[in-house]
Design a protein around this motif. Structure first.
Motif, PDB file in Angstrom:
ATOM      1  N   PRO A 189       0.820  -1.226   0.000  1.00  0.00           N
ATOM      2  CA  PRO A 189       0.000   0.000   0.000  1.00  0.00           C
ATOM      3  C   PRO A 189       0.847   1.267   0.000  1.00  0.00           C
ATOM      4  CG  PRO A 189      -0.895  -1.594   1.546  1.00  0.00           C
ATOM      5  CD  PRO A 189       0.423  -2.154   1.092  1.00  0.00           C
ATOM      6  N   ALA A 190       0.342   2.304  -0.656  1.00  0.00           N
ATOM      7  CA  ALA A 190       1.089   3.557  -0.789  1.00  0.00           C
ATOM      8  C   ALA A 190       1.401   4.179   0.562  1.00  0.00           C
ATOM      9  CB  ALA A 190       0.295   4.540  -1.653  1.00  0.00           C
ATOM     10  N   ILE A 191       0.456   4.119   1.504  1.00  0.00           N
ATOM     11  CA  ILE A 191       0.692   4.734   2.816  1.00  0.00           C
ATOM     12  C   ILE A 191       1.790   3.991   3.561  1.00  0.00           C
ATOM     13  CG2 ILE A 191      -1.064   3.370   4.022  1.00  0.00           C
ATOM     14  CD1 ILE A 191      -0.217   7.108   4.575  1.00  0.00           C
ATOM     15  N   GLU A 192       1.935   2.690   3.299  1.00  0.00           N
ATOM     16  CA  GLU A 192       3.004   1.915   3.925  1.00  0.00           C
ATOM     17  C   GLU A 192       4.365   2.328   3.366  1.00  0.00           C
ATOM     18  OE1 GLU A 192       4.135  -2.789   4.689  1.00  0.00           O
ATOM     19  OE2 GLU A 192       2.101  -2.226   4.117  1.00  0.00           O
ATOM     20  N   VAL A 193       4.401   2.632   2.069  1.00  0.00           N
ATOM     21  CA  VAL A 193       5.632   3.154   1.465  1.00  0.00           C
ATOM     22  C   VAL A 193       6.015   4.463   2.146  1.00  0.00           C
ATOM     23  CG1 VAL A 193       6.730   3.944  -0.668  1.00  0.00           C
ATOM     24  CG2 VAL A 193       5.085   2.065  -0.745  1.00  0.00           C
ATOM     25  N   ALA A 194       5.019   5.307   2.408  1.00  0.00           N
ATOM     26  CA  ALA A 194       5.271   6.586   3.075  1.00  0.00           C
ATOM     27  C   ALA A 194       5.846   6.360   4.469  1.00  0.00           C
ATOM     28  CB  ALA A 194       3.982   7.396   3.156  1.00  0.00           C
ATOM     29  N   PHE A 195       5.302   5.380   5.196  1.00  0.00           N
ATOM     30  CA  PHE A 195       5.810   5.090   6.545  1.00  0.00           C
ATOM     31  C   PHE A 195       7.267   4.641   6.496  1.00  0.00           C
ATOM     32  CE2 PHE A 195       6.769   1.382   9.273  1.00  0.00           C
ATOM     33  CZ  PHE A 195       7.025   2.069  10.457  1.00  0.00           C
ATOM     34  N   PHE A 196       7.589   3.705   5.616  1.00  0.00           N
ATOM     35  CA  PHE A 196       8.956   3.200   5.559  1.00  0.00           C
ATOM     36  C   PHE A 196       9.931   4.289   5.118  1.00  0.00           C
ATOM     37  CE2 PHE A 196       7.165  -1.143   5.649  1.00  0.00           C
ATOM     38  CZ  PHE A 196       8.028  -1.702   6.586  1.00  0.00           C
ATOM     39  N   ARG A 197       9.475   5.188   4.240  1.00  0.00           N
ATOM     40  CA  ARG A 197      10.362   6.278   3.839  1.00  0.00           C
ATOM     41  C   ARG A 197      10.719   7.144   5.041  1.00  0.00           C
ATOM     42  NH1 ARG A 197       9.437  11.197  -0.545  1.00  0.00           N
ATOM     43  NH2 ARG A 197      11.464  12.172  -0.183  1.00  0.00           N
ATOM     44  N   ALA A 198       9.721   7.463   5.857  1.00  0.00           N
ATOM     45  CA  ALA A 198       9.977   8.288   7.044  1.00  0.00           C
ATOM     46  C   ALA A 198      10.856   7.531   8.039  1.00  0.00           C
ATOM     47  CB  ALA A 198       8.654   8.690   7.687  1.00  0.00           C
ATOM     48  N   PHE A 199      10.567   6.243   8.248  1.00  0.00           N
ATOM     49  CA  PHE A 199      11.297   5.443   9.238  1.00  0.00           C
ATOM     50  C   PHE A 199      12.757   5.258   8.833  1.00  0.00           C
ATOM     51  CE2 PHE A 199      12.654   1.193  10.740  1.00  0.00           C
ATOM     52  CZ  PHE A 199      12.641   1.440  12.103  1.00  0.00           C
ATOM     53  N   PHE A 200      12.983   4.763   7.611  1.00  0.00           N
ATOM     54  CA  PHE A 200      14.360   4.533   7.160  1.00  0.00           C
ATOM     55  C   PHE A 200      15.107   5.850   6.957  1.00  0.00           C
ATOM     56  CE2 PHE A 200      13.047   0.202   5.331  1.00  0.00           C
ATOM     57  CZ  PHE A 200      13.579  -0.459   6.426  1.00  0.00           C
ATOM     58  N   GLY A 201      14.378   6.887   6.526  1.00  0.00           N
ATOM     59  CA  GLY A 201      15.018   8.188   6.348  1.00  0.00           C
ATOM     60  C   GLY A 201      15.562   8.730   7.660  1.00  0.00           C
ATOM     61  N   THR A 202      14.826   8.478   8.748  1.00  0.00           N
ATOM     62  CA  THR A 202      15.295   8.896  10.065  1.00  0.00           C
ATOM     63  C   THR A 202      16.558   8.139  10.453  1.00  0.00           C
ATOM     64  OG1 THR A 202      13.019   9.368  10.730  1.00  0.00           O
ATOM     65  CG2 THR A 202      14.642   9.159  12.481  1.00  0.00           C
ATOM     66  N   LEU A 203      16.589   6.833  10.183  1.00  0.00           N
ATOM     67  CA  LEU A 203      17.779   6.036  10.489  1.00  0.00           C
ATOM     68  C   LEU A 203      18.989   6.532   9.701  1.00  0.00           C
ATOM     69  CD1 LEU A 203      16.380   2.366  10.558  1.00  0.00           C
ATOM     70  CD2 LEU A 203      16.819   3.901  12.490  1.00  0.00           C
ATOM     71  N   PHE A 204      18.748   6.991   8.468  1.00  0.00           N
ATOM     72  CA  PHE A 204      19.845   7.416   7.600  1.00  0.00           C
ATOM     73  C   PHE A 204      20.595   8.613   8.172  1.00  0.00           C
ATOM     74  CE2 PHE A 204      21.448   9.989   4.031  1.00  0.00           C
ATOM     75  CZ  PHE A 204      22.300   9.068   3.444  1.00  0.00           C
ATOM     76  N   VAL A 205      19.878   9.521   8.830  1.00  0.00           N
ATOM     77  CA  VAL A 205      20.533  10.720   9.362  1.00  0.00           C
ATOM     78  C   VAL A 205      21.003  10.542  10.806  1.00  0.00           C
ATOM     79  CG1 VAL A 205      19.259  12.270   7.845  1.00  0.00           C
ATOM     80  CG2 VAL A 205      18.334  11.746  10.110  1.00  0.00           C
ATOM     81  N   MET A 206      20.822   9.355  11.386  1.00  0.00           N
ATOM     82  CA  MET A 206      21.248   9.121  12.755  1.00  0.00           C
ATOM     83  C   MET A 206      22.738   9.370  12.982  1.00  0.00           C
ATOM     84  SD  MET A 206      18.843   8.680  14.842  1.00  0.00           S
ATOM     85  CE  MET A 206      19.821   8.120  16.239  1.00  0.00           C
ATOM     86  N   PRO A 207      23.638   9.010  12.015  1.00  0.00           N
ATOM     87  CA  PRO A 207      25.063   9.301  12.246  1.00  0.00           C
ATOM     88  C   PRO A 207      25.328  10.780  12.547  1.00  0.00           C
ATOM     89  CG  PRO A 207      24.840   7.805  10.398  1.00  0.00           C
ATOM     90  CD  PRO A 207      23.450   8.237  10.769  1.00  0.00           C
ATOM     91  N   LEU A 208      24.581  11.668  11.895  1.00  0.00           N
ATOM     92  CA  LEU A 208      24.741  13.095  12.173  1.00  0.00           C
ATOM     93  C   LEU A 208      24.350  13.427  13.610  1.00  0.00           C
ATOM     94  CD1 LEU A 208      23.413  14.871   8.961  1.00  0.00           C
ATOM     95  CD2 LEU A 208      25.708  15.044   9.907  1.00  0.00           C
ATOM     96  N   ILE A 209      23.249  12.853  14.066  1.00  0.00           N
ATOM     97  CA  ILE A 209      22.788  13.118  15.417  1.00  0.00           C
ATOM     98  C   ILE A 209      23.757  12.538  16.441  1.00  0.00           C
ATOM     99  CG2 ILE A 209      20.921  12.691  17.063  1.00  0.00           C
ATOM    100  CD1 ILE A 209      20.288  14.737  14.892  1.00  0.00           C
TER     101      ILE A 209
END
Length: 291
Positions: free
Chosen positions: A46-66
């Protein structure tokens, strides 16, 4: 130095105007490729599930900066604005994902092309930036371009066509909030809080239609999310360097990039009137940028 760190320093030796152009154009290229992934994966889950994973994985991607910044990277006095941006991003992302599932990439991109027009309106009303009569005229002409693409009453009406327009309004709001936040907050802080605040809303919306993705799909979701997060970092840096009205017109690069992605990946080609409407919107946005 991690990849997110390098992105934050991209183009620093160059003049500011050149930096802004490079950062914004690269961001639009990454967003366009991300849209290709969204359309492909949206046929599987489902499209909304794609949106969730984008937000979730996108947050993990910037964790090294934090992690590098420590707790200082999470300190902010503007939780209200960050929460508002998270909610806006959640709604806007859901609408955009669904539009890419239901419409050709280039058509959705062309209708979403009105972002600079809505952002110009918002920059005047919310940020107090000066917008004179000629630019207001250009905004009206640009909105006319959207009607040419939609052709109400002359072509078969598809309610899905309203989704990218609604997403454009949401994205313009998000950009303006980002510009306001960039005056006091670091780019990584803005991006990380976008994930923190938008992910729970998207996850709740996903639960009624949840379909567990297989490993290959999870891999594609991670690549898609990393590209989207990278684009967000680049765009946030551009907003920190220049006024919103100077950065937003670069959004028009999404049309040729999006048309190329649609043609190569899905064999989609926008019709004649779609290109006419897109050209009108482009001309209006280019004039706004010039003024």
């Amino acid at each position: 130095m991690s990849l997110p760190d390098r992105l934050q320093n991209l183009g620093r030796p160059l003049p500011v105007a050149v930096q802004v152009g490079i950062l914004a154009i690269l961001a639009m290229l990454l967003f366009s490729v991300t849209n290709g992934f969204i359309r492909y994966i949206g046929q599987v889950i489902p499209a909304i599930e794609v949106a969730f994973f984008r937000a979730f994985f996108g947050t993990l991607f910037v964790m090294p900066l934090i992690l590098r910044m420590g707790t200082a990277g999470l300190r902010t006095q503007r939780h209200g604005m960050l929460l508002l941006r998270g909610i806006v991003v959640a709604v806007q992302t859901g609408m955009w994902m669904l539009s890419l599932k239901l419409l050709p990439v280039d058509t959705a991109t062309a209708l979403n092309f009105t972002v600079p027009l809505w952002a110009t309106i918002g920059a005047a009303l919310l940020l107090g930036e000066t917008v004179r009569a000629r630019r207001w005229t250009a905004v009206a002409v640009g909105l006319l371009g959207s009607l040419i693409i939609l052709r109400p009453g002359l072509a078969a009406y598809d309610p899905a066509s309203l989704l990218p327009v609604g997403a454009a309004v949401g994205l313009a709001m998000s950009m303006l909030i980002t510009k306001s936040l960039s005056r006091t907050e670091a780019g990584p802080t803005i991006v990380i809080y976008m994930g923190i605040y938008s992910t729970p809303f998207l996850f709740a919306a996903t639960l009624p239609v949840w379909e567990t993705p297989d490993l290959p799909t999870l891999g594609l979701l991670f690549v898609m999310s990393a590209m989207g997060a990278t684009g967000q970092l680049l765009l946030t840096r551009a907003f920190a360097l220049a006024d919103a009205s100077a950065v937003v017109p670069y959004d028009f690069f999404r049309l040729p990039f999006g048309a190329l992605v649609g043609l190569i990946w899905f064999g989609e080609l926008m019709d004649f009137w779609g290109w006419v409407g897109a050209a009108v919107i482009f001309a209006a946005g280019a004039y706004i940028a010039h003024r």
